[in-house]
Design a protein around this motif. Structure first.
Motif, short mmCIF file in Angstrom:
data_model
loop_
_atom_site.label_atom_id
_atom_site.label_comp_id
_atom_site.label_asym_id
_atom_site.label_seq_id
_atom_site.Cartn_x
_atom_site.Cartn_y
_atom_site.Cartn_z
N ARG A 20 -3.50 9.69 -8.94
CA ARG A 20 -2.67 8.71 -9.72
C ARG A 20 -1.26 9.47 -9.93
O ARG A 20 -0.19 8.75 -10.08
N ASN A 21 -1.41 10.89 -10.25
CA ASN A 21 0.00 11.46 -10.31
C ASN A 21 0.68 11.63 -9.26
O ASN A 21 2.04 11.52 -9.31
N VAL A 22 0.30 11.73 -8.05
CA VAL A 22 0.90 11.71 -6.75
C VAL A 22 1.63 10.16 -6.52
O VAL A 22 2.67 10.21 -6.18
N TYR A 23 1.05 9.43 -6.86
CA TYR A 23 1.44 8.02 -6.56
C TYR A 23 2.05 7.25 -7.96
O TYR A 23 1.87 6.01 -7.94
N LYS A 24 2.27 8.01 -8.94
CA LYS A 24 2.70 7.50 -10.32
C LYS A 24 3.85 6.26 -10.17
O LYS A 24 3.87 5.15 -10.84
N ASP A 25 4.92 6.49 -9.00
CA ASP A 25 5.76 5.52 -8.84
C ASP A 25 5.48 4.49 -7.97
O ASP A 25 6.23 3.66 -7.48
N ARG A 26 4.18 4.56 -7.40
CA ARG A 26 3.68 3.42 -6.29
C ARG A 26 2.42 2.91 -6.94
O ARG A 26 1.51 3.22 -6.22
N PRO A 27 2.43 2.16 -7.83
CA PRO A 27 0.97 1.63 -8.33
C PRO A 27 0.24 0.75 -7.20
O PRO A 27 -0.89 0.80 -7.19
N GLU A 28 1.02 0.28 -6.15
CA GLU A 28 0.34 -0.75 -5.01
C GLU A 28 -0.69 0.30 -4.29
O GLU A 28 -1.59 0.05 -3.91
N VAL A 29 -0.18 1.60 -4.11
CA VAL A 29 -0.95 2.57 -3.36
C VAL A 29 -2.03 2.88 -4.13
O VAL A 29 -3.39 3.15 -3.65
N ILE A 30 -1.90 3.19 -5.55
CA ILE A 30 -3.30 3.53 -6.43
C ILE A 30 -4.11 2.42 -6.21
O ILE A 30 -5.20 2.71 -6.12
N THR A 31 -3.84 1.33 -6.48
CA THR A 31 -4.62 0.11 -6.21
C THR A 31 -5.49 0.10 -5.09
O THR A 31 -6.84 -0.04 -5.08
N LYS A 32 -4.63 0.16 -3.90
CA LYS A 32 -5.42 0.20 -2.68
C LYS A 32 -6.36 1.22 -2.71
O LYS A 32 -7.27 1.10 -2.16
N ILE A 33 -5.99 2.44 -2.76
CA ILE A 33 -7.09 3.66 -2.64
C ILE A 33 -8.11 3.68 -3.47
O ILE A 33 -9.18 3.68 -3.09
#
Length: 149
Positions: free
Chosen positions: A119-132
């Motif tokens: 979540r920290n790595v992709y904090k600026d890309r919430p769509e990636v967090i949701t997908k993962i």
């Protein structure tokens, strides 16, 4: 042994009956050669099977345990993936595999820690967090834990 002899005779007769009408009617020698070939082929196949037999799954000698990784091997692979992601964190597929592996292993402490890192790595890309989270099974696990209470 008698059953093999009966099976061989039936297989040869069946093969000859099926192949003989398909042969050209020009020469009797060609039909005889093909019939002998079929006899030898079917006989060899049944003979090899009779000699080798079929493996028994209940026999521990036939189990291929060498191809099945043991728990320490699996844990080492998961830890290696975690180290690789620490060095190169921009790998959504790697995070998906890592989180799924933690779920499968039941390592909930590592799961929570690494999900937070992701979540920290992709904090600026919430769509990636949701997908993962979806593809790894994290969302399903979270939902399952919430409905148990």
């Amino acid at each position: 042994m008698m059953i093999w002899l009966i099976a061989l005779i039936l297989a040869v007769l069946t093969a000859l009956l099926l192949v003989r009408p398909l042969l050209p009617a020009k020469t009797q020698t060609a039909k005889t050669l093909v019939s002998v070939f079929m006899l030898l082929f079917v006989g060899a196949a049944i003979g090899i099977y009779a000699r080798i037999g079929s493996p028994s799954l209940s026999d521990p000698a036939n189990l291929q345990t060498a191809s099945t990784p043991e728990a320490p091997d699996i844990s080492a692979m998961v830890e290696g993936l975690a180290l690789r992601l620490a060095d190169n964190p921009d790998d959504p597929e790697g995070w998906t595999r890592l989180i799924r592996s933690r779920i499968v292993l039941g390592d909930f402490e590592g799961l929570i820690r690494e999900h937070q890192q992701m979540r920290n790595v992709y904090k600026d890309r919430p769509e990636v967090i949701t997908k993962i989270s979806e593809e790894s099974g994290f969302n399903a696990l979270s939902q399952e834990l919430l409905t148990e209470e």
